[in-house]
Design a protein around this motif. Sequence first.
Motif, PDB file in Angstrom:
ATOM      1  N   LEU A 170      -3.393   4.757 -32.102  1.00  0.00           N
ATOM      2  CA  LEU A 170      -2.906   5.780 -30.591  1.00  0.00           C
ATOM      3  C   LEU A 170      -1.859   4.980 -29.516  1.00  0.00           C
ATOM      4  O   LEU A 170      -0.769   5.277 -30.325  1.00  0.00           O
ATOM      5  CB  LEU A 170      -3.274   6.779 -30.081  1.00  0.00           C
ATOM      6  N   TYR A 171      -2.278   4.346 -29.038  1.00  0.00           N
ATOM      7  CA  TYR A 171      -1.500   3.664 -28.466  1.00  0.00           C
ATOM      8  C   TYR A 171      -0.794   2.108 -28.459  1.00  0.00           C
ATOM      9  O   TYR A 171       0.436   1.723 -27.578  1.00  0.00           O
ATOM     10  CB  TYR A 171      -2.747   3.058 -26.799  1.00  0.00           C
ATOM     11  N   ASN A 172      -0.627   1.757 -29.301  1.00  0.00           N
ATOM     12  CA  ASN A 172      -0.469   0.637 -30.534  1.00  0.00           C
ATOM     13  C   ASN A 172       1.083   1.102 -31.065  1.00  0.00           C
ATOM     14  O   ASN A 172       1.627   0.962 -30.808  1.00  0.00           O
ATOM     15  CB  ASN A 172      -0.909   0.421 -31.218  1.00  0.00           C
ATOM     16  N   LEU A 173       0.959   2.954 -31.393  1.00  0.00           N
ATOM     17  CA  LEU A 173       2.066   3.353 -31.907  1.00  0.00           C
ATOM     18  C   LEU A 173       2.726   3.563 -31.114  1.00  0.00           C
ATOM     19  O   LEU A 173       4.265   3.455 -31.407  1.00  0.00           O
ATOM     20  CB  LEU A 173       1.021   4.532 -33.464  1.00  0.00           C
ATOM     21  N   LYS A 174       2.533   4.331 -30.193  1.00  0.00           N
ATOM     22  CA  LYS A 174       3.326   4.477 -29.388  1.00  0.00           C
ATOM     23  C   LYS A 174       3.893   3.282 -28.037  1.00  0.00           C
ATOM     24  O   LYS A 174       5.297   3.480 -27.922  1.00  0.00           O
ATOM     25  CB  LYS A 174       2.269   5.288 -27.638  1.00  0.00           C
ATOM     26  N   ALA A 175       3.958   2.918 -28.420  1.00  0.00           N
ATOM     27  CA  ALA A 175       3.757   1.222 -27.730  1.00  0.00           C
ATOM     28  C   ALA A 175       4.833   0.889 -28.396  1.00  0.00           C
ATOM     29  O   ALA A 175       6.545   0.422 -28.631  1.00  0.00           O
ATOM     30  CB  ALA A 175       3.157   0.511 -27.204  1.00  0.00           C
ATOM     31  N   ILE A 176       4.874   1.045 -30.176  1.00  0.00           N
ATOM     32  CA  ILE A 176       5.749   0.288 -30.953  1.00  0.00           C
ATOM     33  C   ILE A 176       7.119   1.436 -31.363  1.00  0.00           C
ATOM     34  O   ILE A 176       7.970   0.679 -31.067  1.00  0.00           O
ATOM     35  CB  ILE A 176       5.073   0.413 -32.629  1.00  0.00           C
ATOM     36  N   GLU A 177       6.621   2.726 -30.788  1.00  0.00           N
ATOM     37  CA  GLU A 177       7.971   3.406 -30.368  1.00  0.00           C
ATOM     38  C   GLU A 177       8.695   3.396 -29.991  1.00  0.00           C
ATOM     39  O   GLU A 177      10.364   3.854 -29.266  1.00  0.00           O
ATOM     40  CB  GLU A 177       7.251   4.945 -31.030  1.00  0.00           C
TER      41      GLU A 177
ATOM     42  N   GLU B 153       4.561  -0.942 -22.080  1.00  0.00           N
ATOM     43  CA  GLU B 153       3.939  -1.894 -21.333  1.00  0.00           C
ATOM     44  C   GLU B 153       2.654  -2.323 -21.332  1.00  0.00           C
ATOM     45  O   GLU B 153       1.628  -1.774 -21.764  1.00  0.00           O
ATOM     46  CB  GLU B 153       4.704  -2.815 -19.575  1.00  0.00           C
ATOM     47  N   VAL B 154       2.284  -0.895 -20.140  1.00  0.00           N
ATOM     48  CA  VAL B 154       1.672  -0.049 -20.062  1.00  0.00           C
ATOM     49  C   VAL B 154       0.732   0.523 -21.355  1.00  0.00           C
ATOM     50  O   VAL B 154      -1.220   0.306 -21.439  1.00  0.00           O
ATOM     51  CB  VAL B 154       1.101   0.944 -19.367  1.00  0.00           C
ATOM     52  N   TYR B 155       1.029   1.390 -22.651  1.00  0.00           N
ATOM     53  CA  TYR B 155       0.273   1.464 -23.347  1.00  0.00           C
ATOM     54  C   TYR B 155      -0.445   0.018 -23.944  1.00  0.00           C
ATOM     55  O   TYR B 155      -1.222   0.284 -24.913  1.00  0.00           O
ATOM     56  CB  TYR B 155       1.847   2.401 -24.307  1.00  0.00           C
ATOM     57  N   THR B 156       0.860  -0.511 -24.006  1.00  0.00           N
ATOM     58  CA  THR B 156      -0.121  -2.119 -24.701  1.00  0.00           C
ATOM     59  C   THR B 156      -1.024  -2.473 -24.264  1.00  0.00           C
ATOM     60  O   THR B 156      -2.214  -2.694 -24.884  1.00  0.00           O
ATOM     61  CB  THR B 156       1.302  -3.325 -24.770  1.00  0.00           C
ATOM     62  N   LEU B 157      -1.294  -2.997 -22.946  1.00  0.00           N
ATOM     63  CA  LEU B 157      -2.646  -2.390 -21.937  1.00  0.00           C
ATOM     64  C   LEU B 157      -3.452  -1.666 -22.106  1.00  0.00           C
ATOM     65  O   LEU B 157      -4.693  -2.582 -22.378  1.00  0.00           O
ATOM     66  CB  LEU B 157      -2.710  -2.790 -20.559  1.00  0.00           C
ATOM     67  N   CYS B 158      -3.206  -0.327 -22.617  1.00  0.00           N
ATOM     68  CA  CYS B 158      -4.081   0.446 -22.705  1.00  0.00           C
ATOM     69  C   CYS B 158      -4.887   0.490 -24.417  1.00  0.00           C
ATOM     70  O   CYS B 158      -6.199   0.979 -24.592  1.00  0.00           O
ATOM     71  CB  CYS B 158      -3.514   1.983 -23.157  1.00  0.00           C
ATOM     72  N   ALA B 159      -4.055  -0.221 -25.163  1.00  0.00           N
ATOM     73  CA  ALA B 159      -4.512  -0.446 -26.735  1.00  0.00           C
ATOM     74  C   ALA B 159      -5.740  -1.781 -26.620  1.00  0.00           C
ATOM     75  O   ALA B 159      -6.658  -1.034 -26.790  1.00  0.00           O
ATOM     76  CB  ALA B 159      -3.132  -0.698 -27.614  1.00  0.00           C
ATOM     77  N   GLU B 160      -5.421  -2.413 -26.355  1.00  0.00           N
ATOM     78  CA  GLU B 160      -6.419  -3.387 -25.714  1.00  0.00           C
ATOM     79  C   GLU B 160      -7.973  -2.918 -24.885  1.00  0.00           C
ATOM     80  O   GLU B 160      -8.235  -3.297 -25.275  1.00  0.00           O
ATOM     81  CB  GLU B 160      -6.062  -4.478 -25.653  1.00  0.00           C
ATOM     82  N   ILE B 161      -7.473  -2.032 -23.370  1.00  0.00           N
ATOM     83  CA  ILE B 161      -8.322  -1.525 -23.489  1.00  0.00           C
ATOM     84  C   ILE B 161      -9.254  -0.630 -24.488  1.00  0.00           C
ATOM     85  O   ILE B 161     -10.620  -0.886 -23.990  1.00  0.00           O
ATOM     86  CB  ILE B 161      -8.556  -1.244 -21.764  1.00  0.00           C
ATOM     87  N   GLY B 162      -8.573  -0.263 -24.340  1.00  0.00           N
ATOM     88  CA  GLY B 162      -8.817   0.913 -25.758  1.00  0.00           C
ATOM     89  C   GLY B 162      -9.769   0.768 -27.336  1.00  0.00           C
ATOM     90  O   GLY B 162      -9.238   1.014 -28.077  1.00  0.00           O
ATOM     91  N   ARG B 163      -9.712  -1.135 -27.687  1.00  0.00           N
ATOM     92  CA  ARG B 163     -10.010  -1.264 -28.873  1.00  0.00           C
ATOM     93  C   ARG B 163     -11.287  -1.456 -29.161  1.00  0.00           C
ATOM     94  O   ARG B 163     -12.480  -1.017 -28.385  1.00  0.00           O
ATOM     95  CB  ARG B 163     -10.161  -2.612 -28.655  1.00  0.00           C
ATOM     96  N   GLY B 164     -10.837  -0.980 -30.643  1.00  0.00           N
ATOM     97  CA  GLY B 164     -12.635  -0.386 -31.669  1.00  0.00           C
ATOM     98  C   GLY B 164     -12.857   1.470 -30.948  1.00  0.00           C
ATOM     99  O   GLY B 164     -13.580   2.224 -32.168  1.00  0.00           O
ATOM    100  N   THR B 165     -12.112   2.075 -30.526  1.00  0.00           N
ATOM    101  CA  THR B 165     -12.161   3.900 -30.228  1.00  0.00           C
ATOM    102  C   THR B 165     -10.554   4.484 -30.207  1.00  0.00           C
ATOM    103  O   THR B 165      -9.475   3.101 -31.558  1.00  0.00           O
ATOM    104  CB  THR B 165     -11.829   4.094 -28.403  1.00  0.00           C
ATOM    105  N   ASN B 166     -10.419   5.462 -31.349  1.00  0.00           N
ATOM    106  CA  ASN B 166      -9.434   6.348 -31.121  1.00  0.00           C
ATOM    107  C   ASN B 166      -8.409   6.636 -30.909  1.00  0.00           C
ATOM    108  O   ASN B 166      -7.622   6.152 -31.626  1.00  0.00           O
ATOM    109  CB  ASN B 166     -10.227   7.541 -31.579  1.00  0.00           C
ATOM    110  N   ARG B 167      -8.112   5.966 -29.542  1.00  0.00           N
ATOM    111  CA  ARG B 167      -6.820   5.719 -28.642  1.00  0.00           C
ATOM    112  C   ARG B 167      -6.280   3.949 -29.280  1.00  0.00           C
ATOM    113  O   ARG B 167      -5.224   3.639 -29.035  1.00  0.00           O
ATOM    114  CB  ARG B 167      -7.357   5.597 -27.181  1.00  0.00           C
ATOM    115  N   TYR B 168      -7.185   3.554 -29.878  1.00  0.00           N
ATOM    116  CA  TYR B 168      -6.444   2.263 -30.333  1.00  0.00           C
ATOM    117  C   TYR B 168      -5.298   2.446 -31.162  1.00  0.00           C
ATOM    118  O   TYR B 168      -4.524   1.444 -30.699  1.00  0.00           O
ATOM    119  CB  TYR B 168      -7.818   0.977 -30.582  1.00  0.00           C
TER     120      TYR B 168
END
Length: 587
Positions: free
Chosen positions: A145-152, A128-143
Amino acid sequence: MNKLLLLLALLCGCCALGFAQSKPIKPLIDAWRVADTSQTHRAEVGYAQLKKQKENLQLNLPKHQQLLGMLHAYLDQNPDDRLKIRLTMYEILGKFEFEQKRDVQDSVNIYNCIKLAHKLKDDQLKAEVYTLCAEIGRGTNRYILYNLKAIELQRKIGFSHFKYVHNRFFNVSFGLYQSNDYRQSVNYGLQCLSFKNIAQKTWDPRVYLFQLDVVGASYLKLNQYDSAKYYYQQIIDTLVKKPDPAPYIQGLWLAIAKGNIGHVLILQGHEREGIPLVEVQLNESRRLGSYNNMAMAQNILAAIDFKEQRYREALAKWKEAYQWTFKSEYYVVEQQLLAVQGIEKSYQKLNVPDSAYKYGDIYHELSSKRLLDISSKKLSAVKTKIEFDDIQNSLENINAKLQQEKLVRNSILAGVFLLTVISLLLYNRQKLKTKHQTEILNRDRMAKDLEIKDARERLGSFAKNIGEKEKLIKDLERTIKANGTENLNDSLLNYVLVTDEEWSKFKEAFSKAYPLFFPRLKQLLTHINPAEERLASLICLQLNNRQIANMLGISADSVSRSKRRLKGRINLPDDSMLEDYICALND
């Protein structure tokens, strides 16, 4: 006696006040304390309330801020890592819903939540935290990464325990499309679409339309026209079967789908059928004020004028498309490049060299920036960050091991005094060894970060060099035309743009950024020659034949022949793409 009664009254009043304050936050606290697999759905109830409250911002925002104050006060009096993570997530999600500006501290707070979730050893909360990290990092390299970690993590725990899983796949698909990784974009996009009949209650019809568009656009980029047409037709069929309640969305998406089907028909040679559909996209987008889609349709129509040698009409359309891109809020770079390149070509045909040179410079500047942006978003960079995350996990495992050894030591202390002394000596020795291992891991991590940074800077310089050398070709072309020389190609082919010194520097940077590429290539071709190494590495960077030709000082036809020879040497089947196979060596 009266004083005693007064004191009792005050105590009762304080208790009643405390109960009144805790009542609004009690449902949230109770839901956030849950640690089993139902925790995500329980917490989602609180997030759903946030979505309802945003309907009346003026009334509900002060209530929300008051609730946050009560939650923070409770956490100050009752410290708890799990509640701290949930409160941080709730606060940031509230900023999304109430359209408040997020600051740097939000990113710091949510990143600290990852560490706390690691500490709690709760993969579901971590997802859940990775999912929110992805939303905050939208438009960056982390976007990505964090979505892939959440899916995993969600796949490991079970998708049924999460809402909106399909959104994670959509985000990865869209991010990969923006990074020009069209095949992987299709892969994740199709996985997203597969959730339509599974997660019907949480399925967003507009995300479905957007995902169909991304898959169709990816197939269009891969020149798989029938597949592209199929997914754009799916948009039309969906909107016809169940129209969107918003007329703007309904009209715009029908226009987008028709325009892209028209584009496919034009590319397949059916211009008479395709042009009216593109004009529908242009006119409807103009009516709705969608400047990006206006520019997209106008670029297609301008290219047809240019093909039919109507250079002035093409120039006017491309200029108009270029102006529209500055009024669009997003996704403009690709359309800007198409428009500027078209303007340059039109001025060349109309024999206006100064203007052609001007827009040529603009094109090369935009192209270089886009190349650098795409390079920074490559999946290989994401993999490197995941490896860095794994190193952090290793450090945590070492610390856990150290704690375990302390427990062993404490158990031995309950025994004989002599054994205690021996155990302390052994423990100290092991502690020094563990500390040494930790220092080695830290040094390795820092060295790896420095190497990757240096490699990326060199590759960035390489990308910039491409732009400079293409500009040099334009300068040579103008000079040759001014002197009346017609044999331009022969002159350019004799100009070698990659020296041995440049290749050595490039290969060193490339090897650091993609350490597995050359070893795998040499395993594949044991007697590979330097020319084949250069060609393969430039293919891996997804340069086109013209750019490769410029870099190697040969003609585009020679590049095509070299690719065919390399494909034959690898023994690839005829229906396999050499570019895909070469790029896969980094996986």
